[in-house]
Design a protein around this motif. Structure first.
Motif, PDB file in Angstrom:
ATOM      1  N   THR A  49      60.805  -8.804   0.512  1.00  0.00           N
ATOM      2  CA  THR A  49      60.825  -7.701   1.466  1.00  0.00           C
ATOM      3  C   THR A  49      61.941  -7.987   2.451  1.00  0.00           C
ATOM      4  N   ILE A  50      62.888  -7.075   2.536  1.00  0.00           N
ATOM      5  CA  ILE A  50      64.022  -7.261   3.447  1.00  0.00           C
ATOM      6  C   ILE A  50      64.009  -6.140   4.482  1.00  0.00           C
ATOM      7  N   THR A  51      64.098  -6.525   5.746  1.00  0.00           N
ATOM      8  CA  THR A  51      64.210  -5.544   6.825  1.00  0.00           C
ATOM      9  C   THR A  51      65.444  -5.873   7.665  1.00  0.00           C
ATOM     10  N   THR A  52      66.014  -4.834   8.219  1.00  0.00           N
ATOM     11  CA  THR A  52      67.166  -4.993   9.105  1.00  0.00           C
ATOM     12  C   THR A  52      66.872  -4.257  10.399  1.00  0.00           C
ATOM     13  N   SER A  53      67.030  -4.955  11.509  1.00  0.00           N
ATOM     14  CA  SER A  53      66.857  -4.310  12.812  1.00  0.00           C
ATOM     15  C   SER A  53      68.154  -4.450  13.598  1.00  0.00           C
ATOM     16  N   GLY A  54      68.397  -3.459  14.449  1.00  0.00           N
ATOM     17  CA  GLY A  54      69.619  -3.446  15.248  1.00  0.00           C
ATOM     18  C   GLY A  54      69.454  -2.573  16.458  1.00  0.00           C
ATOM     19  N   PRO A  55      70.545  -2.038  16.978  1.00  0.00           N
ATOM     20  CA  PRO A  55      70.488  -1.214  18.196  1.00  0.00           C
ATOM     21  C   PRO A  55      69.591   0.014  18.070  1.00  0.00           C
ATOM     22  N   LYS A  56      69.399   0.512  16.853  1.00  0.00           N
ATOM     23  CA  LYS A  56      68.551   1.695  16.642  1.00  0.00           C
ATOM     24  C   LYS A  56      67.168   1.313  16.112  1.00  0.00           C
ATOM     25  N   GLY A  57      66.776   0.071  16.273  1.00  0.00           N
ATOM     26  CA  GLY A  57      65.486  -0.388  15.749  1.00  0.00           C
ATOM     27  C   GLY A  57      65.620  -0.753  14.278  1.00  0.00           C
ATOM     28  N   LEU A  58      64.544  -0.502  13.494  1.00  0.00           N
ATOM     29  CA  LEU A  58      64.600  -0.787  12.059  1.00  0.00           C
ATOM     30  C   LEU A  58      65.535   0.202  11.371  1.00  0.00           C
ATOM     31  N   LEU A  59      66.401  -0.314  10.510  1.00  0.00           N
ATOM     32  CA  LEU A  59      67.363   0.538   9.814  1.00  0.00           C
ATOM     33  C   LEU A  59      66.917   0.805   8.392  1.00  0.00           C
ATOM     34  N   ALA A  60      67.229   1.999   7.919  1.00  0.00           N
ATOM     35  CA  ALA A  60      66.948   2.357   6.529  1.00  0.00           C
ATOM     36  C   ALA A  60      68.049   1.776   5.642  1.00  0.00           C
ATOM     37  N   TRP A  61      67.750   1.649   4.362  1.00  0.00           N
ATOM     38  CA  TRP A  61      68.761   1.208   3.394  1.00  0.00           C
ATOM     39  C   TRP A  61      69.795   2.305   3.234  1.00  0.00           C
ATOM     40  N   VAL A  92      68.623  -9.589   9.987  1.00  0.00           N
ATOM     41  CA  VAL A  92      68.090  -9.347   8.647  1.00  0.00           C
ATOM     42  C   VAL A  92      66.984 -10.377   8.416  1.00  0.00           C
ATOM     43  N   THR A  93      65.830  -9.879   7.985  1.00  0.00           N
ATOM     44  CA  THR A  93      64.676 -10.747   7.724  1.00  0.00           C
ATOM     45  C   THR A  93      64.258 -10.569   6.269  1.00  0.00           C
ATOM     46  N   VAL A  94      64.171 -11.682   5.563  1.00  0.00           N
ATOM     47  CA  VAL A  94      63.761 -11.665   4.162  1.00  0.00           C
ATOM     48  C   VAL A  94      62.447 -12.427   4.048  1.00  0.00           C
ATOM     49  N   ALA A  95      61.450 -11.781   3.412  1.00  0.00           N
ATOM     50  CA  ALA A  95      60.134 -12.401   3.245  1.00  0.00           C
ATOM     51  C   ALA A  95      59.766 -12.420   1.770  1.00  0.00           C
ATOM     52  N   ASN A  96      59.028 -13.435   1.391  1.00  0.00           N
ATOM     53  CA  ASN A  96      58.508 -13.522   0.026  1.00  0.00           C
ATOM     54  C   ASN A  96      57.128 -14.170   0.057  1.00  0.00           C
ATOM     55  N   ASN A  97      56.322 -13.851  -0.968  1.00  0.00           N
ATOM     56  CA  ASN A  97      55.016 -14.485  -1.112  1.00  0.00           C
ATOM     57  C   ASN A  97      55.185 -15.848  -1.776  1.00  0.00           C
ATOM     58  N   ALA A  98      54.142 -16.643  -1.705  1.00  0.00           N
ATOM     59  CA  ALA A  98      54.175 -17.943  -2.377  1.00  0.00           C
ATOM     60  C   ALA A  98      54.371 -17.727  -3.880  1.00  0.00           C
ATOM     61  N   VAL A  99      55.165 -18.568  -4.496  1.00  0.00           N
ATOM     62  CA  VAL A  99      55.481 -18.454  -5.915  1.00  0.00           C
ATOM     63  C   VAL A  99      54.351 -19.111  -6.728  1.00  0.00           C
ATOM     64  N   SER A 100      53.930 -18.440  -7.815  1.00  0.00           N
ATOM     65  CA  SER A 100      52.842 -18.981  -8.635  1.00  0.00           C
ATOM     66  C   SER A 100      53.334 -20.207  -9.424  1.00  0.00           C
ATOM     67  N   ALA A 101      52.396 -21.003  -9.868  1.00  0.00           N
ATOM     68  CA  ALA A 101      52.709 -22.230 -10.618  1.00  0.00           C
ATOM     69  C   ALA A 101      53.311 -21.910 -11.984  1.00  0.00           C
TER      70      ALA A 101
END
Length: 170
Positions: A117-129, A144-153
């Motif tokens: 999940t990638i989000t970008t925030s700036g002068p206008k708040g959260l930005l759309a792609w 820019v913030t990138v998030a991921n869940n734990a990877v399975s075994a």
């Protein structure tokens, strides 16, 4: 004395010829300008235009690699866009383009992916792609913030990558 008189006379004749040639050059340059108000009682004036053109310019600085963890979580990086004019900010990724469903993919087996999940925030708040019109003429900070869940075994071992892309146009 005769020799001295001849030298002085020669200097005067040659000097006046050079002065006349120089005056002709100056007259040709001044003829390019618009003279106005040239009368004997008022004097003369000249308007010389002054011009400076400042080209559009942008700089994108900051950023840096974003290293996700197999245990999950989020990582953020900041970057700055500095411009002297309004601009269009286009954000995308190499893997998903401007779609919001982003992912990293395995380097040797591209069919193996891990959702992010990638989000970008700036002068206008959260930005759309994709494209966002920005006011510009400033230094705008983005996160820019990138998030991921734990990877399975059972996830294929190896390196998974994507590229976050920033494009500035006018």
């Amino acid at each position: 004395m005769k020799l001295f008189t001849q030298c002085v006379f020669t200097a005067l004749v040659l000097g006046s010829g050079i002065t006349t040639a120089f005056a002709d050059d100056v007259s040709a340059d001044l003829a390019k300008f618009s003279w106005s108000g040239c009368t004997t009682t008022e004097g003369c004036s000249l308007e010389i235009p002054i011009k400076l053109v400042v080209d559009k310019k942008c700089e994108v600085t900051g950023g840096g690699a974003i290293d996700l963890k197999s245990t999950g979580g989020s990582v953020s990086k900041d970057y700055t866009v500095t411009t002297n004019t309004p601009y269009i900010l286009n954000i995308s990724t190499a893997n998903a383009g401007t779609k919001s469903s982003t992912f990293v993919k395995h380097n040797t087996d591209p069919s193996k992916t891990i959702s992010t999940t990638i989000t970008t925030s700036g002068p206008k708040g959260l930005l759309a792609w994709g494209n966002t019109n920005m006011v510009g003429s400033s230094s705008d900070k983005y996160t820019v913030t990138v998030a991921n869940n734990a990877v399975s075994a059972t996830q294929l071992a190896g390196t998974y990558t994507d590229t976050y892309k920033v494009n500035v146009s006018y």
